[in-house]
Design a protein around this motif. Structure first.
Motif, mmCIF file in Angstrom:
data_model
loop_
_atom_site.group_PDB
_atom_site.id
_atom_site.type_symbol
_atom_site.label_atom_id
_atom_site.label_comp_id
_atom_site.label_asym_id
_atom_site.label_seq_id
_atom_site.Cartn_x
_atom_site.Cartn_y
_atom_site.Cartn_z
ATOM 1 N N PRO A 81 0.821 -1.209 0.000
ATOM 2 C CA PRO A 81 0.000 0.000 0.000
ATOM 3 C C PRO A 81 0.858 1.262 0.000
ATOM 4 O O PRO A 81 2.008 1.243 0.448
ATOM 5 N N GLY A 85 -2.933 4.288 2.101
ATOM 6 C CA GLY A 85 -3.325 2.890 2.252
ATOM 7 C C GLY A 85 -2.780 2.279 3.527
ATOM 8 O O GLY A 85 -3.484 1.562 4.241
ATOM 9 N N PHE A 157 -8.706 2.932 -3.790
ATOM 10 C CA PHE A 157 -7.580 2.203 -3.220
ATOM 11 C C PHE A 157 -6.865 1.430 -4.325
ATOM 12 O O PHE A 157 -7.484 1.045 -5.322
ATOM 13 N N THR A 161 -3.563 -2.258 -1.570
ATOM 14 C CA THR A 161 -4.161 -1.788 -0.314
ATOM 15 C C THR A 161 -5.346 -2.668 0.060
ATOM 16 O O THR A 161 -5.476 -3.095 1.216
#
Length: 199
Positions: A81, A85, A157, A161
């Motif tokens: 991420p 994230g 996202f 993530t």
């Protein structure tokens, strides 16, 4: 050969599944569906919530992965991420802090009285579907392919993530479910199984 970051993610899924199996081991229907109050969840409802959440997340992620595969967006680096994230993943981790405690979105609130066995089986099924998604899409550029968060529509996202959020969200509610199990057993005068001794 499976990349180390994908193996590490799969490891998180494996640990969560073992935790869920330990959670329901020796737990009968009465204790598994016990609630401390009218507004509290049971162990079964925690699992039901996770099963529903996993499936809704997976649906959104599958659409993004399909488009990326058609566009030839192949892996360029590890599935990690970004800054926002990572913050969201950490926010999901237990223990839940009261200051940041929020209600689950209506779409993933658990059924009012799911059976323990049914909720557990649905969770395991959804969990396996997430693990299959991870393995099938490990060759994509997961850190740079985005999808719309199905619960917070203004947020996008990366798939990386999302794949980290799922096990963190599972840890959050399995932690909650262990606490509920202990309270249910204490209420019934049953010797509790410690979450620290789960296998």
């Amino acid at each position: 050969m499976t990349p180390p970051d994908i193996e590490a993610l799969q490891g998180q899924y494996d640990v969560a599944e073992r935790d869920a199996q330990a959670l329901v081991s020796g737990l009968d229907e009465r204790l598994g569906t016990w609630c401390a109050s009218e507004n509290s969840w049971s162990v079964a409802q925690c699992l039901d919530h996770l099963a529903t959440g996993n499936r809704i997340y997976l649906s959104a992620m599958q659409k993004a992965a399909m488009r990326a595969r058609q566009g030839g967006r192949w892996r360029r680096g590890p599935a990690m991420p970004g800054l926002i994230g990572r913050w969201f993943v950490n926010y999901m981790e237990p223990p839940v802090k009261r200051l940041f405690k929020t209600k689950a979105p209506r779409s993933i609130r658990p059924r009012s009285s799911p059976a323990l066995r049914d909720a557990f089986e649905k969770f395991i099924e959804s969990h396996h579907e997430m693990a299959i998604f991870l393995q099938r899409n490990a060759d994509l550029d997961l850190a740079h392919i985005h999808f719309v968060n199905p619960f917070i529509h203004m947020i996008r996202f990366s798939l990386a993530t999302g794949l980290h959020v799922i096990p963190a969200h599972e840890r959050r509610h399995l932690w909650q479910a262990w606490r509920i199990r202990k309270a249910a057993e204490d209420n019934a005068g049953v010797k509790s199984v410690s979450a620290d001794s789960k296998s």
